[in-house]
Motif scaffolding. Structure first.
Motif, PDB file in Angstrom:
ATOM      1  N   LEU A 112       0.834  -1.206   0.000  1.00  0.00           N
ATOM      2  CA  LEU A 112       0.000   0.000   0.000  1.00  0.00           C
ATOM      3  C   LEU A 112       0.870   1.258   0.000  1.00  0.00           C
ATOM      4  N   MET A 113       1.958   1.227   0.779  1.00  0.00           N
ATOM      5  CA  MET A 113       2.876   2.357   0.803  1.00  0.00           C
ATOM      6  C   MET A 113       3.502   2.575  -0.567  1.00  0.00           C
ATOM      7  N   LEU A 114       3.884   1.488  -1.223  1.00  0.00           N
ATOM      8  CA  LEU A 114       4.512   1.602  -2.537  1.00  0.00           C
ATOM      9  C   LEU A 114       3.517   2.110  -3.575  1.00  0.00           C
ATOM     10  N   LEU A 115       2.283   1.608  -3.514  1.00  0.00           N
ATOM     11  CA  LEU A 115       1.250   2.079  -4.441  1.00  0.00           C
ATOM     12  C   LEU A 115       0.979   3.564  -4.229  1.00  0.00           C
ATOM     13  N   GLY A 116       0.920   3.984  -2.976  1.00  0.00           N
ATOM     14  CA  GLY A 116       0.720   5.394  -2.675  1.00  0.00           C
ATOM     15  C   GLY A 116       1.886   6.248  -3.143  1.00  0.00           C
ATOM     16  N   THR A 117       3.106   5.736  -2.975  1.00  0.00           N
ATOM     17  CA  THR A 117       4.296   6.455  -3.434  1.00  0.00           C
ATOM     18  C   THR A 117       4.276   6.619  -4.945  1.00  0.00           C
ATOM     19  N   ALA A 118       3.907   5.550  -5.657  1.00  0.00           N
ATOM     20  CA  ALA A 118       3.851   5.604  -7.121  1.00  0.00           C
ATOM     21  C   ALA A 118       2.813   6.618  -7.593  1.00  0.00           C
ATOM     22  N   MET A 119       1.643   6.622  -6.981  1.00  0.00           N
ATOM     23  CA  MET A 119       0.594   7.546  -7.392  1.00  0.00           C
ATOM     24  C   MET A 119       0.958   8.991  -7.050  1.00  0.00           C
ATOM     25  N   THR A 120       1.635   9.192  -5.924  1.00  0.00           N
ATOM     26  CA  THR A 120       2.097  10.533  -5.578  1.00  0.00           C
ATOM     27  C   THR A 120       3.104  11.038  -6.600  1.00  0.00           C
ATOM     28  N   ALA A 121       4.018  10.135  -7.021  1.00  0.00           N
ATOM     29  CA  ALA A 121       4.994  10.509  -8.043  1.00  0.00           C
ATOM     30  C   ALA A 121       4.303  10.870  -9.351  1.00  0.00           C
ATOM     31  N   TRP A 122       3.236  10.144  -9.691  1.00  0.00           N
ATOM     32  CA  TRP A 122       2.486  10.425 -10.925  1.00  0.00           C
ATOM     33  C   TRP A 122       1.834  11.798 -10.870  1.00  0.00           C
ATOM     34  N   LEU A 123       1.229  12.134  -9.736  1.00  0.00           N
ATOM     35  CA  LEU A 123       0.592  13.438  -9.582  1.00  0.00           C
ATOM     36  C   LEU A 123       1.629  14.561  -9.634  1.00  0.00           C
ATOM     37  N   LEU A 124       2.755  14.358  -8.963  1.00  0.00           N
ATOM     38  CA  LEU A 124       3.814  15.359  -8.985  1.00  0.00           C
ATOM     39  C   LEU A 124       4.417  15.512 -10.377  1.00  0.00           C
ATOM     40  N   LEU A 125       4.476  14.406 -11.120  1.00  0.00           N
ATOM     41  CA  LEU A 125       5.016  14.454 -12.474  1.00  0.00           C
ATOM     42  C   LEU A 125       4.184  15.386 -13.352  1.00  0.00           C
ATOM     43  N   GLY A 126       2.866  15.308 -13.245  1.00  0.00           N
ATOM     44  CA  GLY A 126       2.001  16.201 -14.000  1.00  0.00           C
ATOM     45  C   GLY A 126       2.216  17.649 -13.613  1.00  0.00           C
ATOM     46  N   TRP A 127       2.423  17.892 -12.324  1.00  0.00           N
ATOM     47  CA  TRP A 127       2.651  19.260 -11.858  1.00  0.00           C
ATOM     48  C   TRP A 127       3.994  19.788 -12.348  1.00  0.00           C
ATOM     49  N   VAL A 128       5.050  18.963 -12.283  1.00  0.00           N
ATOM     50  CA  VAL A 128       6.378  19.388 -12.725  1.00  0.00           C
ATOM     51  C   VAL A 128       6.376  19.689 -14.221  1.00  0.00           C
ATOM     52  N   ARG A 129       5.686  18.853 -14.994  1.00  0.00           N
ATOM     53  CA  ARG A 129       5.644  19.074 -16.438  1.00  0.00           C
ATOM     54  C   ARG A 129       4.891  20.344 -16.798  1.00  0.00           C
ATOM     55  N   GLY A 130       3.962  20.758 -15.957  1.00  0.00           N
ATOM     56  CA  GLY A 130       3.156  21.923 -16.290  1.00  0.00           C
ATOM     57  C   GLY A 130       3.493  23.175 -15.509  1.00  0.00           C
ATOM     58  N   ASP A 131       4.614  23.169 -14.764  1.00  0.00           N
ATOM     59  CA  ASP A 131       4.926  24.331 -13.926  1.00  0.00           C
ATOM     60  C   ASP A 131       5.739  25.401 -14.627  1.00  0.00           C
ATOM     61  N   GLY A 132       5.993  25.189 -15.928  1.00  0.00           N
ATOM     62  CA  GLY A 132       6.751  26.194 -16.667  1.00  0.00           C
ATOM     63  C   GLY A 132       8.242  26.114 -16.471  1.00  0.00           C
ATOM     64  N   GLY A 133       8.725  25.012 -15.915  1.00  0.00           N
ATOM     65  CA  GLY A 133      10.153  24.873 -15.686  1.00  0.00           C
ATOM     66  C   GLY A 133      10.968  24.701 -16.957  1.00  0.00           C
ATOM     67  N   GLY A 134      10.300  24.392 -18.055  1.00  0.00           N
ATOM     68  CA  GLY A 134      10.985  24.265 -19.332  1.00  0.00           C
ATOM     69  C   GLY A 134      11.944  23.108 -19.357  1.00  0.00           C
ATOM     70  N   GLY A 135      13.049  23.312 -20.062  1.00  0.00           N
ATOM     71  CA  GLY A 135      14.007  22.232 -20.266  1.00  0.00           C
ATOM     72  C   GLY A 135      15.229  22.323 -19.391  1.00  0.00           C
ATOM     73  N   GLY A 136      15.143  23.057 -18.274  1.00  0.00           N
ATOM     74  CA  GLY A 136      16.274  23.157 -17.365  1.00  0.00           C
ATOM     75  C   GLY A 136      16.654  21.806 -16.793  1.00  0.00           C
ATOM     76  N   TRP A 137      17.918  21.695 -16.342  1.00  0.00           N
ATOM     77  CA  TRP A 137      18.417  20.398 -15.873  1.00  0.00           C
ATOM     78  C   TRP A 137      17.636  19.912 -14.648  1.00  0.00           C
ATOM     79  N   ALA A 138      17.272  20.831 -13.752  1.00  0.00           N
ATOM     80  CA  ALA A 138      16.530  20.426 -12.556  1.00  0.00           C
ATOM     81  C   ALA A 138      15.158  19.874 -12.933  1.00  0.00           C
ATOM     82  N   ASN A 139      14.506  20.525 -13.890  1.00  0.00           N
ATOM     83  CA  ASN A 139      13.189  20.072 -14.326  1.00  0.00           C
ATOM     84  C   ASN A 139      13.277  18.716 -15.010  1.00  0.00           C
ATOM     85  N   GLN A 140      14.293  18.526 -15.866  1.00  0.00           N
ATOM     86  CA  GLN A 140      14.463  17.246 -16.557  1.00  0.00           C
ATOM     87  C   GLN A 140      14.761  16.123 -15.572  1.00  0.00           C
ATOM     88  N   LEU A 141      15.627  16.427 -14.601  1.00  0.00           N
ATOM     89  CA  LEU A 141      15.959  15.413 -13.603  1.00  0.00           C
ATOM     90  C   LEU A 141      14.749  15.057 -12.768  1.00  0.00           C
TER      91      LEU A 141
END
Length: 243
Positions: A112-141
């Motif tokens: 359950l912890m792993l499933l929750g971690t995976a889903m949290t990463a998925w939600l954060l991934l959408g936010w990182v992709r849409g936060d306007g960070g562009g192609g900077g190294w921190a955003n890509q990493l």
């Protein structure tokens, strides 16, 4: 780092370039995080709640299996690729037999912890992709790291929940079938969405032909069944041989 490099080669563009360095760092940290949550979580639960000493043991043979899976995925151009291997697992440090309740709890809560971690990463991934960070190294990493945790977490949950001997799914299935059905259903749905999503690269979850997916899954299932059957047969022969 070695396991991160093995997983990194699932990406067709992996090599000596900046993008691959980000991918290597992301996979190394991501795999360590997934292993820490699942296997480390089970060891922690065993020691904290069951009062049974436990630890995490590295399995070199499993790393070699992961390497073979990467080679096969690249040879047949299977994307995003399936890695049927792991780097470590939880082990009990004292000889003890857990009952059904203890085994089920020790298996389910880390999943359950792993499933929750995976889903949290998925939600954060959408936010990182849409936060306007562009192609900077921190955003890509950050994108590579979050995608790696999501992929590794979902695949780890789904495979571990298969209800066969020596996998967590068997213990959960025998303990609480409704919980197993819910967890396996969610992880399987997300796993299949991952494989058939029509984007373009490994971390964008490239589309793969359903027929090829079924063939690869069937091959892995047959190999698993054959391996399990062999060791069960071998163990059954030991008393007769020693006597």
């Amino acid at each position: 780092m070695l396991t991160g490099a093995i997983y990194g080669f699932l990406s067709p563009g992996f090599g000596f370039n900046t993008a691959s360095l980000y991918l290597l760092l992301a996979m190394t940290i991501g795999i360590a995080s997934v292993t820490y949550v699942s296997e480390g979580g089970a060891a922690w639960f065993s020691q904290r709640h069951l009062k049974v000493p436990a630890g995490v043991r590295v399995h070199t043979g499993a790393v070699l299996v992961a390497l073979v899976c990467v080679v096969i995925s690249r040879l047949i151009d299977f994307k995003p690729g399936i890695v049927y291997g792991f780097i470590a697992s939880t082990v009990l440090l004292v000889p003890i037999a857990l009952d059904r309740n203890q085994s089920g709890r020790m298996a389910m809560y880390p999943m359950l912890m792993l499933l929750g971690t995976a889903m949290t990463a998925w939600l954060l991934l959408g936010w990182v992709r849409g936060d306007g960070g562009g192609g900077g190294w921190a955003n890509q990493l950050a994108q590579a790291l979050l995608a790696g945790i999501f992929v590794g977490g979902i695949e780890g949950v789904m495979y571990n929940l298969v209800p066969i001997a020596f996998l967590d799914g068997r213990a959960i299935f025998e303990w609480k079938k409704p919980a197993w059905i819910a967890m396996f259903g969610v992880s399987t749905f997300l796993f299949w969405q991952l494989l058939i999503n029509p984007d373009g690269s490994y971390f964008d979850f490239r589309e793969t032909g359903v027929t090829l997916v079924l063939v690869v899954a069937a091959v892995y299932a047959l190999v698993t069944a054959a391996t399990w059957s062999y060791f069960r047969w071998r163990n059954a022969q030991i008393p007769a041989t020693t006597s």
